[in-house]
Design a protein around this motif. Structure first.
Motif, PDB file in Angstrom:
ATOM      1  N   GLU A 121     -94.522  47.822  40.672  1.00  0.00           N
ATOM      2  CA  GLU A 121     -93.421  47.525  41.644  1.00  0.00           C
ATOM      3  C   GLU A 121     -93.237  46.053  41.951  1.00  0.00           C
ATOM      4  O   GLU A 121     -92.302  45.619  41.923  1.00  0.00           O
ATOM      5  CB  GLU A 121     -93.631  48.326  42.675  1.00  0.00           C
ATOM      6  N   PHE A 122     -94.369  45.498  42.061  1.00  0.00           N
ATOM      7  CA  PHE A 122     -94.342  44.239  42.512  1.00  0.00           C
ATOM      8  C   PHE A 122     -93.939  43.366  41.406  1.00  0.00           C
ATOM      9  O   PHE A 122     -93.275  42.460  41.563  1.00  0.00           O
ATOM     10  CB  PHE A 122     -95.934  43.720  42.932  1.00  0.00           C
ATOM     11  N   ASN A 123     -94.206  43.882  40.352  1.00  0.00           N
ATOM     12  CA  ASN A 123     -94.193  42.742  38.958  1.00  0.00           C
ATOM     13  C   ASN A 123     -92.505  42.522  39.054  1.00  0.00           C
ATOM     14  O   ASN A 123     -92.065  41.619  38.154  1.00  0.00           O
ATOM     15  CB  ASN A 123     -94.847  43.091  37.681  1.00  0.00           C
ATOM     16  N   LYS A 124     -91.800  43.660  39.002  1.00  0.00           N
ATOM     17  CA  LYS A 124     -90.314  43.520  38.708  1.00  0.00           C
ATOM     18  C   LYS A 124     -89.737  42.425  39.573  1.00  0.00           C
ATOM     19  O   LYS A 124     -88.791  41.843  39.338  1.00  0.00           O
ATOM     20  CB  LYS A 124     -89.777  44.789  38.851  1.00  0.00           C
ATOM     21  N   TYR A 125     -90.391  42.316  40.819  1.00  0.00           N
ATOM     22  CA  TYR A 125     -89.723  41.203  41.646  1.00  0.00           C
ATOM     23  C   TYR A 125     -90.363  39.880  41.431  1.00  0.00           C
ATOM     24  O   TYR A 125     -89.546  38.692  41.352  1.00  0.00           O
ATOM     25  CB  TYR A 125     -90.059  41.518  43.105  1.00  0.00           C
ATOM     26  N   ASP A 126     -91.544  40.058  40.799  1.00  0.00           N
ATOM     27  CA  ASP A 126     -92.262  38.558  40.545  1.00  0.00           C
ATOM     28  C   ASP A 126     -91.476  37.839  39.388  1.00  0.00           C
ATOM     29  O   ASP A 126     -91.062  36.919  39.025  1.00  0.00           O
ATOM     30  CB  ASP A 126     -93.555  38.667  40.192  1.00  0.00           C
ATOM     31  N   LEU A 127     -91.202  38.715  38.290  1.00  0.00           N
ATOM     32  CA  LEU A 127     -90.642  38.185  36.946  1.00  0.00           C
ATOM     33  C   LEU A 127     -89.207  38.168  36.976  1.00  0.00           C
ATOM     34  O   LEU A 127     -88.703  37.217  36.180  1.00  0.00           O
ATOM     35  CB  LEU A 127     -91.149  39.122  35.797  1.00  0.00           C
ATOM     36  N   TYR A 128     -88.296  38.947  37.761  1.00  0.00           N
ATOM     37  CA  TYR A 128     -86.864  39.067  37.426  1.00  0.00           C
ATOM     38  C   TYR A 128     -86.205  38.444  38.792  1.00  0.00           C
ATOM     39  O   TYR A 128     -85.006  39.044  38.823  1.00  0.00           O
ATOM     40  CB  TYR A 128     -86.742  40.501  36.911  1.00  0.00           C
ATOM     41  N   THR A 129     -86.701  37.767  39.471  1.00  0.00           N
ATOM     42  CA  THR A 129     -85.811  37.330  40.637  1.00  0.00           C
ATOM     43  C   THR A 129     -85.625  35.765  40.327  1.00  0.00           C
ATOM     44  O   THR A 129     -84.896  35.282  41.396  1.00  0.00           O
ATOM     45  CB  THR A 129     -86.613  37.534  41.831  1.00  0.00           C
ATOM     46  N   LYS A 130     -86.136  35.265  39.375  1.00  0.00           N
ATOM     47  CA  LYS A 130     -85.835  33.820  39.231  1.00  0.00           C
ATOM     48  C   LYS A 130     -84.237  33.609  39.037  1.00  0.00           C
ATOM     49  O   LYS A 130     -83.860  34.157  38.201  1.00  0.00           O
ATOM     50  CB  LYS A 130     -86.671  33.162  38.225  1.00  0.00           C
ATOM     51  N   SER A 131     -83.865  32.549  39.661  1.00  0.00           N
ATOM     52  CA  SER A 131     -82.382  32.174  39.660  1.00  0.00           C
ATOM     53  C   SER A 131     -82.334  30.771  39.938  1.00  0.00           C
ATOM     54  O   SER A 131     -83.233  30.394  40.630  1.00  0.00           O
ATOM     55  CB  SER A 131     -81.256  33.175  40.200  1.00  0.00           C
ATOM     56  N   HIS A 132     -81.005  30.404  40.063  1.00  0.00           N
ATOM     57  CA  HIS A 132     -80.691  29.035  40.609  1.00  0.00           C
ATOM     58  C   HIS A 132     -80.133  29.287  41.797  1.00  0.00           C
ATOM     59  O   HIS A 132     -79.929  28.318  42.529  1.00  0.00           O
ATOM     60  CB  HIS A 132     -79.803  28.288  39.763  1.00  0.00           C
ATOM     61  N   GLU A 133     -80.087  30.231  42.463  1.00  0.00           N
ATOM     62  CA  GLU A 133     -79.822  30.660  43.798  1.00  0.00           C
ATOM     63  C   GLU A 133     -81.095  30.297  44.819  1.00  0.00           C
ATOM     64  O   GLU A 133     -81.851  31.097  44.818  1.00  0.00           O
ATOM     65  CB  GLU A 133     -79.354  32.060  44.155  1.00  0.00           C
ATOM     66  N   ILE A 134     -80.776  29.429  45.445  1.00  0.00           N
ATOM     67  CA  ILE A 134     -81.913  28.781  46.327  1.00  0.00           C
ATOM     68  C   ILE A 134     -81.706  29.237  47.723  1.00  0.00           C
ATOM     69  O   ILE A 134     -81.032  29.297  48.300  1.00  0.00           O
ATOM     70  CB  ILE A 134     -82.047  27.220  46.403  1.00  0.00           C
ATOM     71  N   PRO A 135     -82.722  30.043  48.079  1.00  0.00           N
ATOM     72  CA  PRO A 135     -83.049  30.615  49.300  1.00  0.00           C
ATOM     73  C   PRO A 135     -83.039  29.608  50.657  1.00  0.00           C
ATOM     74  O   PRO A 135     -83.319  28.367  50.247  1.00  0.00           O
ATOM     75  CB  PRO A 135     -84.062  31.448  49.403  1.00  0.00           C
ATOM     76  N   ASP A 136     -82.533  29.988  51.686  1.00  0.00           N
ATOM     77  CA  ASP A 136     -82.466  28.995  52.769  1.00  0.00           C
ATOM     78  C   ASP A 136     -83.961  29.058  53.446  1.00  0.00           C
ATOM     79  O   ASP A 136     -84.179  29.677  54.348  1.00  0.00           O
ATOM     80  CB  ASP A 136     -81.505  29.287  53.946  1.00  0.00           C
ATOM     81  N   ILE A 137     -84.969  28.047  52.947  1.00  0.00           N
ATOM     82  CA  ILE A 137     -86.197  28.138  53.313  1.00  0.00           C
ATOM     83  C   ILE A 137     -86.333  28.013  54.739  1.00  0.00           C
ATOM     84  O   ILE A 137     -87.247  28.622  55.485  1.00  0.00           O
ATOM     85  CB  ILE A 137     -87.227  27.374  52.092  1.00  0.00           C
ATOM     86  N   VAL A 138     -85.626  26.957  55.229  1.00  0.00           N
ATOM     87  CA  VAL A 138     -86.030  26.507  56.485  1.00  0.00           C
ATOM     88  C   VAL A 138     -85.716  27.497  57.623  1.00  0.00           C
ATOM     89  O   VAL A 138     -86.358  27.854  58.598  1.00  0.00           O
ATOM     90  CB  VAL A 138     -85.068  25.339  56.749  1.00  0.00           C
ATOM     91  N   ALA A 139     -84.613  28.100  57.205  1.00  0.00           N
ATOM     92  CA  ALA A 139     -84.076  29.455  58.106  1.00  0.00           C
ATOM     93  C   ALA A 139     -85.006  30.569  58.078  1.00  0.00           C
ATOM     94  O   ALA A 139     -85.197  31.585  58.767  1.00  0.00           O
ATOM     95  CB  ALA A 139     -82.860  29.853  57.633  1.00  0.00           C
ATOM     96  N   LEU A 140     -85.694  30.855  56.873  1.00  0.00           N
ATOM     97  CA  LEU A 140     -86.637  32.032  56.478  1.00  0.00           C
ATOM     98  C   LEU A 140     -87.925  31.794  57.105  1.00  0.00           C
ATOM     99  O   LEU A 140     -88.617  32.745  57.486  1.00  0.00           O
ATOM    100  CB  LEU A 140     -86.702  32.178  55.058  1.00  0.00           C
ATOM    101  N   LYS A 141     -88.328  30.496  57.286  1.00  0.00           N
ATOM    102  CA  LYS A 141     -89.849  30.271  57.707  1.00  0.00           C
ATOM    103  C   LYS A 141     -90.344  30.829  59.027  1.00  0.00           C
ATOM    104  O   LYS A 141     -91.422  31.576  58.881  1.00  0.00           O
ATOM    105  CB  LYS A 141     -90.046  28.705  57.868  1.00  0.00           C
ATOM    106  N   PRO A 142     -89.461  31.108  59.992  1.00  0.00           N
ATOM    107  CA  PRO A 142     -89.825  31.729  61.082  1.00  0.00           C
ATOM    108  C   PRO A 142     -90.441  33.199  61.082  1.00  0.00           C
ATOM    109  O   PRO A 142     -91.365  33.525  61.641  1.00  0.00           O
ATOM    110  CB  PRO A 142     -88.747  31.578  62.151  1.00  0.00           C
ATOM    111  N   TYR A 143     -89.310  33.842  60.248  1.00  0.00           N
ATOM    112  CA  TYR A 143     -89.899  35.164  60.119  1.00  0.00           C
ATOM    113  C   TYR A 143     -91.181  35.246  59.182  1.00  0.00           C
ATOM    114  O   TYR A 143     -91.932  36.071  59.271  1.00  0.00           O
ATOM    115  CB  TYR A 143     -88.672  35.917  59.106  1.00  0.00           C
ATOM    116  N   TYR A 144     -91.358  34.379  57.995  1.00  0.00           N
ATOM    117  CA  TYR A 144     -92.463  34.602  57.452  1.00  0.00           C
ATOM    118  C   TYR A 144     -93.796  34.047  58.286  1.00  0.00           C
ATOM    119  O   TYR A 144     -94.806  34.624  58.005  1.00  0.00           O
ATOM    120  CB  TYR A 144     -92.332  34.052  56.011  1.00  0.00           C
TER     121      TYR A 144
END
Length: 295
Positions: free
Chosen positions: A258-281
């Motif tokens: 289940e994990f590997n389908k996210y690891d291998l097949y989520t790569k794209s040129h759509e860049i997540p907003d890392i600054v906005a996501l950092k507080p959650y993580y």
């Protein structure tokens, strides 16, 4: 070696064939014709780089080498850092084995985590696992050769299985291939001994697993299995080495797939907003892996 993670950084152009050379496509969500051709082509610099990386890996990853690396790295004295600072370090790691996607590893980390979060909204530990799964690659900044950091993993101490990438040609100069202690189906192991009792080739999976255990993470067992074995493609996708698995390994196998389908097949040129996501993580880090870790 550098003593702190806050030292000035240089970009490490990390060749990671594990992102590109896949004999198994069962996790793919797109048509097979969309995948690259991984046949050997001496005139193609990318394919040659991948092939040569695996050749070095399969020549040098012996029982002796892995034992030495375990002893070296499990002193946990290379540097100290919190999880988020280690992720920032990966911002300077560019995977040159990926000609279609030259984004830093930190972006891949957030892409993986966010896709898991979308499809498993209630499993916050799973989100964090997606974020940190490649953190062991920080070894590349501390003089570890690329072939001992990235790529598919496999057991040492027993026969090399057919589904290992380049299996037919890449182990000819590995001395364990000719060592009677290590070149049989079971080698030094007992049937169904359990993967926890098997010595894996050295890489970012095993290193991060050991770092987390050493620093007393409270991540669940599923997360630790995903981290430790997500690059063990000859097992979870190639179908080999089941004779070494125990009941617990087989129970964990669906989670790893289940994990590997996210690891291998989520790569794209759509860049997540890392600054906005950092507080959650960061909240998840504080919950499961708080404070400064020993690496």
């Amino acid at each position: 070696m550098p003593s702190g993670i806050g030292q000035p950084l240089s970009i490490v152009n990390l060749i990671d064939p594990s992102e590109h050379l896949r004999p198994e496509l069962k996790f793919a969500a797109k048509a097979l014709e969309c995948f690259r051709d991984y046949s050997i082509d001496e005139n193609n610099p990318i394919k040659e780089r991948v092939r040569k990386t695996y050749l070095e890996m399969h020549t040098n990853q012996t029982m002796h080498f892995v034992t030495d690396r375990i002893q070296q790295w499990t002193s946990f004295s290379t540097f100290k850092s919190g999880i988020m600072d280690a992720l920032e370090k990966l911002n300077n790691l560019v995977d040159e084995s990926d000609p279609d996607n030259s984004i830093p590893n930190i972006v891949h980390a957030f892409q993986t985590a966010e896709r898991i979060r979308l499809e498993h909204p209630d499993d916050d530990w799973f989100h964090l696992t997606g974020l940190i799964h490649d953190l062991g690659k920080v070894m590349a900044f501390y003089d570890e050769p690329q072939w001992a950091v990235v790529g598919d993993t496999f057991p040492v101490g027993c026969q090399h299985a057919p589904s290992i990438v380049y299996r037919d040609t890449s182990f000819v100069n590995n001395p364990d291939t000719y060592d009677e202690r290590y070149n049989t189906k079971f080698g030094i192991y007992e049937e169904h001994c359990g993967l926890s009792n098997v010595t894996m080739s050295w890489g970012h999976d095993e290193f991060l697993y050991r770092v987390l255990v050493h620093n007393k993470t409270t991540l669940p067992e599923q997360a630790l299995y995903m981290i430790r074995f997500h690059s063990f493609y000859p097992w979870h996708s190639g179908g080999d080495y089941h004779h070494l698995c125990d009941k617990k390994d087989l129970e964990m196998l669906p989670w790893i797939r289940e994990f590997n389908k996210y690891d291998l097949y989520t790569k794209s040129h759509e860049i997540p907003d890392i600054v906005a996501l950092k507080p959650y993580y960061q909240k998840l880090i504080d919950k499961y892996i708080p404070g400064e870790l020993e690496w």
